[in-house]
Design an enzyme around this catalytic site. Structure first.
Site, mmCIF file in Angstrom:
data_model
loop_
_atom_site.group_PDB
_atom_site.id
_atom_site.type_symbol
_atom_site.label_atom_id
_atom_site.label_comp_id
_atom_site.label_asym_id
_atom_site.label_seq_id
_atom_site.Cartn_x
_atom_site.Cartn_y
_atom_site.Cartn_z
ATOM 1 N N TYR A 190 60.416 20.574 54.123
ATOM 2 C CA TYR A 190 60.276 19.230 54.682
ATOM 3 C C TYR A 190 60.551 18.230 53.562
ATOM 4 O O TYR A 190 59.758 18.098 52.633
ATOM 5 C CB TYR A 190 58.870 19.087 55.248
ATOM 6 C CG TYR A 190 58.564 17.812 55.995
ATOM 7 C CD1 TYR A 190 59.536 16.877 56.334
ATOM 8 C CD2 TYR A 190 57.252 17.545 56.390
ATOM 9 C CE1 TYR A 190 59.214 15.728 57.032
ATOM 10 C CE2 TYR A 190 56.920 16.411 57.094
ATOM 11 C CZ TYR A 190 57.899 15.498 57.412
ATOM 12 O OH TYR A 190 57.575 14.360 58.098
ATOM 13 N N THR B 170 53.162 13.275 61.938
ATOM 14 C CA THR B 170 52.739 12.671 63.198
ATOM 15 C C THR B 170 51.429 13.268 63.678
ATOM 16 O O THR B 170 50.675 12.627 64.419
ATOM 17 C CB THR B 170 53.837 12.860 64.261
ATOM 18 O OG1 THR B 170 55.062 12.354 63.742
ATOM 19 C CG2 THR B 170 53.515 12.132 65.544
ATOM 20 N N LYS C 93 63.645 20.363 57.486
ATOM 21 C CA LYS C 93 63.448 19.136 58.252
ATOM 22 C C LYS C 93 63.859 17.991 57.339
ATOM 23 O O LYS C 93 63.223 17.753 56.312
ATOM 24 C CB LYS C 93 62.000 18.975 58.703
ATOM 25 C CG LYS C 93 61.778 17.670 59.480
ATOM 26 C CD LYS C 93 60.331 17.444 59.866
ATOM 27 C CE LYS C 93 60.173 16.110 60.571
ATOM 28 N NZ LYS C 93 58.756 15.797 60.899
#
Length: 298
Positions: A140, A52, A168
């Protein structure tokens, strides 16, 4: 079941956008303002330069400057986790060292993308980065973007590294997440906003959320209600956020685009996205704003 590890990063983490000026220059003042707002609204951690945060289009120097500025703004009120993942192990290690120098509290490391390395190479990559600094690491797993899954068996092996402490999870493999939760002390974070409550309910640590850029208090309230034993309220709050989550994350535009669209309309620092991303059109922006207004959270 292994007792949960002490959580180093917090539970309500925002995958923060990277504000730019109208000219596309890194807006450090805006980043400080936004970080202060997010922490004040309920985020106990900020993940910088992740998906993001448009990490593929920010320079190494910009990434370091962003960490320093945000650290100054939050002044110890929230953890700072630096996204450092690249397709190149050497470059990722360099970013890890620079993030530590800049004051990050932890590192978010995505699986190497594009090359599609096999699992033994993925494991070696993560171990090398974990050995590079003294900072704790959050793996991640987002195969839809990287093209490479971090398989559950790989994560189980990596869990023995003292600095690999969290995941994550954007794998959409809820069974694999539960298998790892049951067999390790890794802190598992929902990276998909629709899984915030579901993963937390089975032992997850919290979330790393794109949607928290625009409804930080609402998402925190989901976990607060669950912790208070009010599971009906937790479910209701999660369900109330679902239309906005869908519009921001599953309607064809990247989360960076939709989050920045909303933040700009809410008069919070965001600015434009960098090419190749393009801004949301006015019709989409108005629809996002209408959905956001139903949640009473800015």
């Amino acid at each position: 079941m292994t007792p949960p590890r002490t959580n180093l990063f917090g539970r309500t983490l925002c995958a923060m956008i990277t504000p730019f000026t109208a000219a596309g220059v890194l807006d450090l003042d805006g980043a400080q303002h936004l970080a202060d707002h997010l922490v004040g609204a309920g985020c106990d951690g900020l993940v910088l330069s992740g998906t993001t945060g448009e990490s593929p289009t920010t320079t190494d120097a910009e990434k370091s400057a962003l960490i320093t500025a945000v650290r100054e703004a939050v002044a110890g009120r929230a953890t700072i986790v630096a996204g450092i993942g690249t397709a190149d192990t050497r470059h990722t290690a360099e970013l890890a060292r620079e993030a530590e120098k800049a004051g990050a509290d932890g590192l978010l490391v995505v699986a190497p993308y594009y090359s599609r390395p096999p699992q033994d190479a993925v494991e070696a990559h993560f171990r090398e980065i974990a050995d590079t600094t003294g900072l704790p690491l959050m793996l991640y797993d987002i195969p839809a973007r990287t093209g490479t899954r971090v398989e559950a068996e790989t994560i189980l092996r990596l869990a023995d590294h003292p600095r690999i402490v969290a995941v994550k999870d954007c794998s959409y493999d809820f069974l694999a997440a539960q298998k790892v939760l049951a067999r390790t002390a890794l802190a598992y974070y929902a990276g998909c906003d629709e899984h915030v409550l579901a993963l937390y309910a089975v032992g997850g640590a919290g979330y790393v959320s794109t949607v928290a850029n625009v409804i930080p208090g609402h998402l925190r309230a989901v976990l607060d209600a669950f912790d208070a034993g009010d599971t009906d309220r937790a479910a209701r709050l999660q369900q109330q956020a679902t239309p906005l989550i869908e519009a921001m994350m599953s309607a064809g535009l990247p989360g960076a685009v939709t989050a920045k669209s909303l933040l700009n309309d809410l008069a919070l620092p965001a600015g434009p996205v960098r090419a190749p991303l393009r801004p949301a059109d006015r019709t989409t922006a108005d629809s996002l704003l209408a959905l956001h207004s139903t949640l009473h959270d800015t």
